[in-house]
Design a protein around this motif. Structure first.
Motif, short mmCIF file in Angstrom:
data_model
loop_
_atom_site.label_atom_id
_atom_site.label_comp_id
_atom_site.label_asym_id
_atom_site.label_seq_id
_atom_site.Cartn_x
_atom_site.Cartn_y
_atom_site.Cartn_z
N ARG A 54 0.71 -1.16 -0.04
CA ARG A 54 0.08 0.03 -0.03
C ARG A 54 0.85 1.19 -0.12
NH1 ARG A 54 -3.27 3.21 -1.46
NH2 ARG A 54 -4.56 4.50 0.05
N ALA A 55 1.84 1.30 0.88
CA ALA A 55 2.73 2.65 0.97
C ALA A 55 3.47 2.81 -0.44
CB ALA A 55 3.85 2.26 1.85
N GLN A 56 3.92 1.78 -1.09
CA GLN A 56 4.60 1.99 -2.40
C GLN A 56 3.74 2.51 -3.42
OE1 GLN A 56 6.58 -1.44 -4.20
NE2 GLN A 56 7.36 -0.20 -5.83
N GLU A 57 2.31 1.80 -3.50
CA GLU A 57 1.32 2.20 -4.38
C GLU A 57 1.04 3.61 -4.09
OE1 GLU A 57 -3.05 0.81 -3.57
OE2 GLU A 57 -2.16 -0.71 -5.30
N TYR A 58 0.83 4.17 -2.91
CA TYR A 58 0.25 5.34 -2.45
C TYR A 58 1.48 6.26 -3.01
CZ TYR A 58 -1.77 9.15 -0.16
OH TYR A 58 -2.30 10.52 0.17
N HIS A 59 2.75 6.07 -2.60
CA HIS A 59 3.73 6.97 -2.94
C HIS A 59 3.80 7.35 -4.40
CE1 HIS A 59 8.06 7.67 -4.05
NE2 HIS A 59 7.93 8.75 -3.35
N LEU A 60 3.83 6.38 -5.33
CA LEU A 60 3.86 6.40 -6.55
C LEU A 60 2.62 7.29 -7.43
CD1 LEU A 60 5.15 2.76 -7.62
CD2 LEU A 60 6.31 4.86 -7.54
N ALA A 61 1.42 6.89 -6.83
CA ALA A 61 0.51 7.66 -7.43
C ALA A 61 0.24 8.81 -6.62
CB ALA A 61 -0.87 6.99 -6.85
N ASN A 62 0.88 9.38 -5.76
CA ASN A 62 0.52 10.73 -4.97
C ASN A 62 1.82 11.54 -4.76
OD1 ASN A 62 -2.28 10.64 -4.48
ND2 ASN A 62 -1.58 8.76 -3.53
N ILE A 70 5.77 12.59 -2.89
CA ILE A 70 6.33 12.49 -1.53
C ILE A 70 5.76 13.45 -0.64
CG2 ILE A 70 8.27 14.20 -2.21
CD1 ILE A 70 8.60 11.07 -0.27
N TYR A 71 5.17 14.62 -1.12
CA TYR A 71 4.65 15.53 -0.18
C TYR A 71 3.27 14.91 0.55
CZ TYR A 71 7.76 18.86 -1.85
OH TYR A 71 9.12 19.61 -2.07
N SER A 72 2.61 14.43 -0.53
CA SER A 72 1.38 13.60 0.14
C SER A 72 1.57 12.60 0.89
CB SER A 72 0.46 13.39 -1.17
OG SER A 72 -0.84 12.72 -0.72
N TYR A 73 2.62 11.99 0.28
CA TYR A 73 2.97 10.51 1.25
C TYR A 73 3.48 10.79 2.74
CZ TYR A 73 5.63 6.42 2.42
OH TYR A 73 5.84 5.09 2.69
N LEU A 74 4.02 11.98 2.81
CA LEU A 74 4.35 12.47 4.29
C LEU A 74 3.25 12.62 4.93
CD1 LEU A 74 6.98 15.35 3.36
CD2 LEU A 74 7.68 12.90 4.06
N ASN A 75 2.17 13.04 4.60
CA ASN A 75 0.90 13.11 5.33
C ASN A 75 0.48 12.06 5.68
OD1 ASN A 75 1.05 16.22 5.74
ND2 ASN A 75 0.32 16.35 3.51
N TYR A 76 0.36 11.12 4.59
CA TYR A 76 -0.24 9.58 4.35
C TYR A 76 0.64 8.84 5.69
CZ TYR A 76 -0.98 5.01 3.28
OH TYR A 76 -1.06 3.52 3.22
N VAL A 77 1.87 8.74 5.77
CA VAL A 77 2.48 8.25 6.75
C VAL A 77 2.22 8.62 8.23
CG1 VAL A 77 4.89 7.75 7.58
CG2 VAL A 77 4.42 7.76 5.10
N THR A 78 2.20 10.16 8.30
CA THR A 78 1.89 10.44 9.56
C THR A 78 0.55 10.26 10.20
OG1 THR A 78 2.99 12.57 9.19
CG2 THR A 78 1.65 12.80 10.98
#
Length: 111
Positions: free
Chosen positions: A23-31, A33-41
């Motif tokens: 899921r994390a890789q999928e999210y990062h590739l689609a969105n 790094i900036y959106s990924y930072l918020n997603y991870v938090t």
């Protein structure tokens, strides 16, 4: 307690790892790094809260620490280089919010 660790805790953490590895890789590739930072938090916060409900949280238990280690490994350490590469852009753009989030996430990692 040994049955708990063998049959529940280890499976819980393994399945969490398996889910977020994909899921994390999928999210990062689609969105990005900036959106990924918020997603991870947000994801880390949610998973720790879930762990507090389902895992042993007694004073002699390390279940939550194992979960945190798993999450940091999958969600932060795998993209640590990408976060560090984005740092100059964040600084140039005066994006203190993203810098703050990035450093909070990097601070969770032992490496």
């Amino acid at each position: 307690l040994s049955k708990y660790r063998k049959y529940f805790e280890s499976l819980y953490i393994e399945e969490t790892e398996r889910y977020y590895r994909h899921r994390a890789q999928e999210y990062h590739l689609a969105n990005g790094i900036y959106s990924y930072l918020n997603y991870v938090t947000e994801t880390t916060r949610e998973e720790i809260a879930r762990g507090n409900r389902f895992l042993d949280t007694g004073s002699d238990s390390d279940s939550l620490e194992k979960l945190k280690t798993c999450l940091v490994s999958i969600l932060v350490e795998r993209v640590q280089d990408l976060m560090e590469q984005e740092f100059p852009t964040m600084m140039t753009n005066n994006d203190s919010g993203s810098v703050r989030i990035m450093f909070a996430l990097l601070d969770m990692s032992p490496t």
